[in-house]
Design a protein around this motif. Structure first.
Motif, PDB file in Angstrom:
ATOM      1  N   LEU A  45       0.802  -1.226   0.000  1.00 13.43           N
ATOM      2  CA  LEU A  45       0.000   0.000   0.000  1.00 13.43           C
ATOM      3  C   LEU A  45       0.835   1.275   0.000  1.00 13.43           C
ATOM      4  O   LEU A  45       0.432   2.282  -0.580  1.00 13.43           O
ATOM      5  CB  LEU A  45      -0.936   0.017   1.216  1.00 13.43           C
ATOM      6  CG  LEU A  45      -2.028  -1.032   1.229  1.00 13.43           C
ATOM      7  CD1 LEU A  45      -2.812  -0.956   2.531  1.00 13.43           C
ATOM      8  CD2 LEU A  45      -2.953  -0.869   0.036  1.00 13.43           C
ATOM      9  N   PHE A  46       2.003   1.240   0.668  1.00 14.81           N
ATOM     10  CA  PHE A  46       2.766   2.473   0.851  1.00 14.81           C
ATOM     11  C   PHE A  46       4.176   2.437   0.275  1.00 14.81           C
ATOM     12  O   PHE A  46       4.901   3.421   0.369  1.00 14.81           O
ATOM     13  CB  PHE A  46       2.833   2.824   2.339  1.00 14.81           C
ATOM     14  CG  PHE A  46       1.503   3.165   2.934  1.00 14.81           C
ATOM     15  CD1 PHE A  46       0.874   4.344   2.612  1.00 14.81           C
ATOM     16  CD2 PHE A  46       0.881   2.290   3.797  1.00 14.81           C
ATOM     17  CE1 PHE A  46      -0.357   4.660   3.152  1.00 14.81           C
ATOM     18  CE2 PHE A  46      -0.344   2.591   4.344  1.00 14.81           C
ATOM     19  CZ  PHE A  46      -0.975   3.784   4.021  1.00 14.81           C
ATOM     20  N   SER A  99       5.217  -3.059  -5.808  1.00 18.09           N
ATOM     21  CA  SER A  99       4.119  -2.100  -5.816  1.00 18.09           C
ATOM     22  C   SER A  99       4.547  -0.782  -6.457  1.00 18.09           C
ATOM     23  O   SER A  99       3.812  -0.207  -7.269  1.00 18.09           O
ATOM     24  CB  SER A  99       3.636  -1.850  -4.390  1.00 18.09           C
ATOM     25  OG  SER A  99       2.664  -0.848  -4.354  1.00 18.09           O
ATOM     26  N   GLU A 100       5.725  -0.298  -6.094  1.00 18.58           N
ATOM     27  CA  GLU A 100       6.218   0.949  -6.695  1.00 18.58           C
ATOM     28  C   GLU A 100       6.463   0.778  -8.191  1.00 18.58           C
ATOM     29  O   GLU A 100       6.195   1.691  -8.976  1.00 18.58           O
ATOM     30  CB  GLU A 100       7.498   1.390  -5.998  1.00 18.58           C
ATOM     31  CG  GLU A 100       7.273   1.913  -4.602  1.00 18.58           C
ATOM     32  CD  GLU A 100       8.564   2.263  -3.893  1.00 18.58           C
ATOM     33  OE1 GLU A 100       9.655   2.075  -4.473  1.00 18.58           O
ATOM     34  OE2 GLU A 100       8.479   2.716  -2.732  1.00 18.58           O
ATOM     35  N   SER A 101       6.971  -0.378  -8.600  1.00 22.78           N
ATOM     36  CA  SER A 101       7.207  -0.633 -10.015  1.00 22.78           C
ATOM     37  C   SER A 101       5.896  -0.656 -10.789  1.00 22.78           C
ATOM     38  O   SER A 101       5.811  -0.133 -11.906  1.00 22.78           O
ATOM     39  CB  SER A 101       7.935  -1.957 -10.206  1.00 22.78           C
ATOM     40  OG  SER A 101       9.196  -1.922  -9.615  1.00 22.78           O
ATOM     41  N   ARG A 102       4.870  -1.229 -10.189  1.00 19.17           N
ATOM     42  CA  ARG A 102       3.553  -1.281 -10.839  1.00 19.17           C
ATOM     43  C   ARG A 102       2.990   0.122 -11.011  1.00 19.17           C
ATOM     44  O   ARG A 102       2.449   0.463 -12.066  1.00 19.17           O
ATOM     45  CB  ARG A 102       2.591  -2.134 -10.020  1.00 19.17           C
ATOM     46  CG  ARG A 102       1.224  -2.269 -10.647  1.00 19.17           C
ATOM     47  CD  ARG A 102       0.260  -2.983  -9.728  1.00 19.17           C
ATOM     48  NE  ARG A 102       0.117  -2.352  -8.439  1.00 19.17           N
ATOM     49  CZ  ARG A 102      -0.698  -1.331  -8.179  1.00 19.17           C
ATOM     50  NH1 ARG A 102      -1.424  -0.818  -9.120  1.00 19.17           N
ATOM     51  NH2 ARG A 102      -0.759  -0.835  -6.953  1.00 19.17           N
ATOM     52  N   VAL A 103       3.149   0.955  -9.998  1.00 12.66           N
ATOM     53  CA  VAL A 103       2.664   2.343 -10.078  1.00 12.66           C
ATOM     54  C   VAL A 103       3.418   3.117 -11.156  1.00 12.66           C
ATOM     55  O   VAL A 103       2.828   3.868 -11.937  1.00 12.66           O
ATOM     56  CB  VAL A 103       2.758   3.033  -8.707  1.00 12.66           C
ATOM     57  CG1 VAL A 103       2.511   4.510  -8.812  1.00 12.66           C
ATOM     58  CG2 VAL A 103       1.777   2.409  -7.725  1.00 12.66           C
ATOM     59  N   LEU A 105       4.896   1.895 -13.817  1.00 11.75           N
ATOM     60  CA  LEU A 105       4.497   1.411 -15.130  1.00 11.75           C
ATOM     61  C   LEU A 105       3.110   1.916 -15.518  1.00 11.75           C
ATOM     62  O   LEU A 105       2.849   2.206 -16.688  1.00 11.75           O
ATOM     63  CB  LEU A 105       4.502  -0.114 -15.164  1.00 11.75           C
ATOM     64  CG  LEU A 105       5.878  -0.760 -15.238  1.00 11.75           C
ATOM     65  CD1 LEU A 105       5.753  -2.280 -15.130  1.00 11.75           C
ATOM     66  CD2 LEU A 105       6.577  -0.389 -16.529  1.00 11.75           C
ATOM     67  N   ALA A 106       2.239   2.056 -14.553  1.00 14.64           N
ATOM     68  CA  ALA A 106       0.898   2.562 -14.840  1.00 14.64           C
ATOM     69  C   ALA A 106       0.939   4.038 -15.215  1.00 14.64           C
ATOM     70  O   ALA A 106       0.089   4.499 -15.995  1.00 14.64           O
ATOM     71  CB  ALA A 106      -0.012   2.356 -13.630  1.00 14.64           C
ATOM     72  N   GLN A 107       1.912   4.771 -14.711  1.00 10.65           N
ATOM     73  CA  GLN A 107       2.021   6.192 -15.018  1.00 10.65           C
ATOM     74  C   GLN A 107       2.608   6.429 -16.400  1.00 10.65           C
ATOM     75  O   GLN A 107       2.414   7.497 -16.982  1.00 10.65           O
ATOM     76  CB  GLN A 107       2.870   6.909 -13.963  1.00 10.65           C
ATOM     77  CG  GLN A 107       2.178   7.023 -12.631  1.00 10.65           C
ATOM     78  CD  GLN A 107       3.082   7.632 -11.578  1.00 10.65           C
ATOM     79  OE1 GLN A 107       4.270   7.820 -11.781  1.00 10.65           O
ATOM     80  NE2 GLN A 107       2.491   7.934 -10.423  1.00 10.65           N
ATOM     81  N   GLU A 108       3.338   5.465 -16.945  1.00 15.07           N
ATOM     82  CA  GLU A 108       3.966   5.647 -18.262  1.00 15.07           C
ATOM     83  C   GLU A 108       2.979   5.468 -19.385  1.00 15.07           C
ATOM     84  O   GLU A 108       1.928   5.053 -19.343  1.00 15.07           O
ATOM     85  CB  GLU A 108       5.099   4.655 -18.444  1.00 15.07           C
ATOM     86  CG  GLU A 108       6.287   5.010 -17.583  1.00 15.07           C
ATOM     87  CD  GLU A 108       7.429   4.020 -17.768  1.00 15.07           C
ATOM     88  OE1 GLU A 108       7.338   3.084 -18.594  1.00 15.07           O
ATOM     89  OE2 GLU A 108       8.440   4.191 -17.097  1.00 15.07           O
TER      90      GLU A 108
END
Length: 108
Positions: A45-46, A99-103, A105-108
């Motif tokens: 989550l964080f 989790s940070e990697s997923r975020v 990738l979603a922003q790209e």
């Protein structure tokens, strides 16, 4: 903001799960994998630093619970704390990093 996205409720959930794991480990004696749930949840989550911090906290609470439960003393508490650090911190790091990697990738 919906209720499940509120960061205060997420922190409260992690705190309740951590307290529950501590109480059950102090009462029963062997926490098993109970401390992994809040560690991995915090990482997911964080992010990785929250996962690492919760992992260190979980290892410390595990040592305190063992002293309170009077199951083990001395070197065994130290050894189990080191083992807890070796399990909880990497688990929080890996889940937080994913989790940070997923975020990202979603922003790209």
């Amino acid at each position: 903001m919906t209720w499940h996205r509120d960061p205060r409720l997420r922190v409260l959930l992690i705190a309740v799960l951590t307290a529950g794991a501590f109480i059950s480990s102090a009462w029963i004696g062997d926490p098993g994998a109970l401390f992994l749930l809040p560690v991995m949840l915090a990482g997911g989550l964080f992010g990785r630093w929250a996962g690492i911090s919760t992992g260190v906290l979980a290892a410390g609470l595990l040592a305190i619970a063992q002293v309170v439960a009077d199951d083990d003393t001395g070197l065994t508490v130290f050894a189990s704390t080191v083992a807890g650090l070796a399990v909880y911190v990497p688990a929080g790091l890996i889940v937080g990093w994913l989790s940070e990697s997923r975020v990202e990738l979603a922003q790209e």
